[in-house]
Design an enzyme around this catalytic site. Sequence first.
Site, PDB file in Angstrom:
ATOM      1  N   LYS A 139       0.873  -1.260   0.289  1.00 45.01           N
ATOM      2  CA  LYS A 139       0.114   0.301  -0.438  1.00 45.01           C
ATOM      3  C   LYS A 139       0.782   1.236   0.279  1.00 45.01           C
ATOM      4  CE  LYS A 139      -3.948  -2.080   2.517  1.00 45.01           C
ATOM      5  NZ  LYS A 139      -4.945  -1.381   1.972  1.00 45.01           N
ATOM      6  N   ARG A 189     -10.761 -11.437   0.830  1.00 49.90           N
ATOM      7  CA  ARG A 189     -11.446 -12.172   0.459  1.00 49.90           C
ATOM      8  C   ARG A 189     -10.471 -13.515   0.751  1.00 49.90           C
ATOM      9  NH1 ARG A 189     -11.053  -9.047  -4.976  1.00 49.90           N
ATOM     10  NH2 ARG A 189     -10.810  -6.899  -3.737  1.00 49.90           N
TER      11      ARG A 189
HETATM   12  N1  BES Z   1      -8.124  -3.816   3.680  1.00 50.46           N
HETATM   13  C1  BES Z   1      -8.184  -3.274   2.658  1.00 50.46           C
HETATM   14  C2  BES Z   1      -9.520  -2.322   2.050  1.00 50.46           C
HETATM   15  C3  BES Z   1     -10.217  -1.357   3.168  1.00 50.46           C
HETATM   16  C4  BES Z   1      -9.971   0.302   2.214  1.00 50.46           C
HETATM   17  C5  BES Z   1     -10.236  -1.552   4.422  1.00 50.46           C
HETATM   18  C6  BES Z   1      -9.837   1.429   3.037  1.00 50.46           C
HETATM   19  C7  BES Z   1     -10.766   0.164   4.589  1.00 50.46           C
HETATM   20  C8  BES Z   1     -10.383   1.336   4.128  1.00 50.46           C
HETATM   21  C9  BES Z   1      -8.211  -4.702   1.528  1.00 50.46           C
HETATM   22  O1  BES Z   1      -7.434  -5.714   2.352  1.00 50.46           O
HETATM   23  C10 BES Z   1      -8.113  -3.844   0.370  1.00 50.46           C
HETATM   24  O2  BES Z   1      -6.614  -3.596   0.354  1.00 50.46           O
HETATM   25  N2  BES Z   1      -8.477  -4.138  -0.617  1.00 50.46           N
HETATM   26  C11 BES Z   1      -8.219  -3.617  -1.732  1.00 50.46           C
HETATM   27  C12 BES Z   1      -8.783  -4.812  -3.235  1.00 50.46           C
HETATM   28  C13 BES Z   1      -8.049  -4.291  -4.450  1.00 50.46           C
HETATM   29  C14 BES Z   1      -6.742  -4.346  -4.439  1.00 50.46           C
HETATM   30  C15 BES Z   1      -8.597  -4.983  -5.817  1.00 50.46           C
HETATM   31  C16 BES Z   1      -8.445  -2.160  -2.487  1.00 50.46           C
HETATM   32  O3  BES Z   1     -10.088  -1.489  -1.602  1.00 50.46           O
HETATM   33  O4  BES Z   1      -7.995  -1.232  -2.898  1.00 50.46           O
HETATM   34 ZN    ZN Z   2      -5.989  -5.259   1.271  1.00 53.86          ZN
END
Ligand code: BES
Ligand code: ZN
Length: 485
Positions: A259, A333
Amino acid sequence: MNIKITNETLENINAQAVIVFIVNKDFNHAWIKHKKALEAVNFKAESEEAVLLAEDGYIYVGCASLQPDELRIAAAKALKTLRQTSYKSVKIGSYIEKTKDNSMGALIEGFILGSYEFTKYKSKTEPFNLEELVISTDSYNQNTISLEELQNAKNNALIIANAANWAKEIINTAPYDYTPIQMAEDAQKLTSIDGVTCKIFDEKFLEKERMGAFLAVNRASIHPPRLIHLTYTPKEKSEKRVVFVGKGLTYDSGGLSLKPSDYMVSMKADKSGGAAAMAILKGAAELKLPFEIHAIIGATENMIGGNAYKPDDVLTAKNGKTIEVRNTDAEGRLVLADCLCYAQELKPDLLIDMATLTGACVVALGEYTTGVMGYNDKLKHELYRAAAQSGELVNNLSFNRYLKKLLKSNIADISNISSSRYGGAITAALFLDNFIEEPYKDKWLHLDIAGPAYVEKEWGYNQSGASGAGVRMNLYWLINQKGDQ
Ligand code: BES
Ligand code: ZN
Ligand code: ZN
């Protein structure tokens, strides 16, 4: 803070201060004694506006209407104002429109939710002096609602709001302190409640159960994973088995698909779904609800390192399906896939998963609203009703066949991300759908709490940080099920 309900009139209660709500800007209510003074300080009685008239010990709070959530917001606002005072005791009249509308419960929930503060890491904290809050039931029509019913409403409200606050504390705790093992210890502690048992599984169990997706996410973490399985069994024979599944990522760095720095901050809150599942079980057991309830939590970190799982890896989940990893940040997921397989072995009548699953859900609905997904419209409507009662915000995100196709993989059964940048909350849910067996499709709901679980500013009765999203609406939903039986 001790909350007492009495049928004394407001005037006859002995307390250092009195809280008065000014409902719908009506300054003519008998409890309002300072019309001139309020005018002088330009108090308009707008919603979320409060003023302290210290000389006489009066706290006036604007309250838009007598809707339960307006009462919660006003109560929390009153409590925040009281924080700045040294009052030990305070009293309030009760506000009711219809006698059965749970205004007593809402008022008490507002006070408890509003009283939460996260102080774990502060070396100095302001003392909170309030010891007693007395609520007068004088204005209730005692023929239509008894004191006993009101005491019961108070008891429920305390359990519900304290469950939400309990989840907030877990979520707010730093990832160094809150590891999967810590989460398992907190789950274990819940066995002190009547009817609650807990099983904790480690990586050996996950290997034995072939939970290859969950294990892959954990691989680069120095903290071993835990699958937590809490059960509440009611005293009387239960008609319904409800299983909650929670995403318990004690930290989500994104893994090798790392991230960006700004997005990594607050990812301690990626355990919010797991914390909510534990808190719901705690609340349901304390409420002594007549259902068998399970909470399954997949607890792990998602980290980087030489042994990290990679984009291009192919994983095999518990149900034998193969998953092409194209983004290691879509890890929730993967953990949920294996946990949902495990959960269905319990043969649930209802299966609800909660997860901070996608940023896309926050983009779609805003940060205050939970996304509700699934096939069963009746179940969804039951949840909307419970959410409205609880004050939590929810909205529907519908599945469709075209989005479903976007998860195709050239080399495995399914890809862990969609091939399109749009509709990410729904495609994440459709990924989970691949791990729901046919008999359970209609029994399943997915709640994406990525928005409301953690907001870094105050909103309503929620403090900056964790809100305990999912806890109150599901407890209300379970309580309603009891009535519908
Ligand atoms: N934990 C994150 C989602 C999230 C984002 C929670 C903002 C709380 C606040 C999740 O694991 C994630 O990173 N999802 C990705 C998915 C993508 C790579 C398809 C996302 O939402 O960017
Ligand atoms: Zn994530
Ligand atoms: Zn995550």
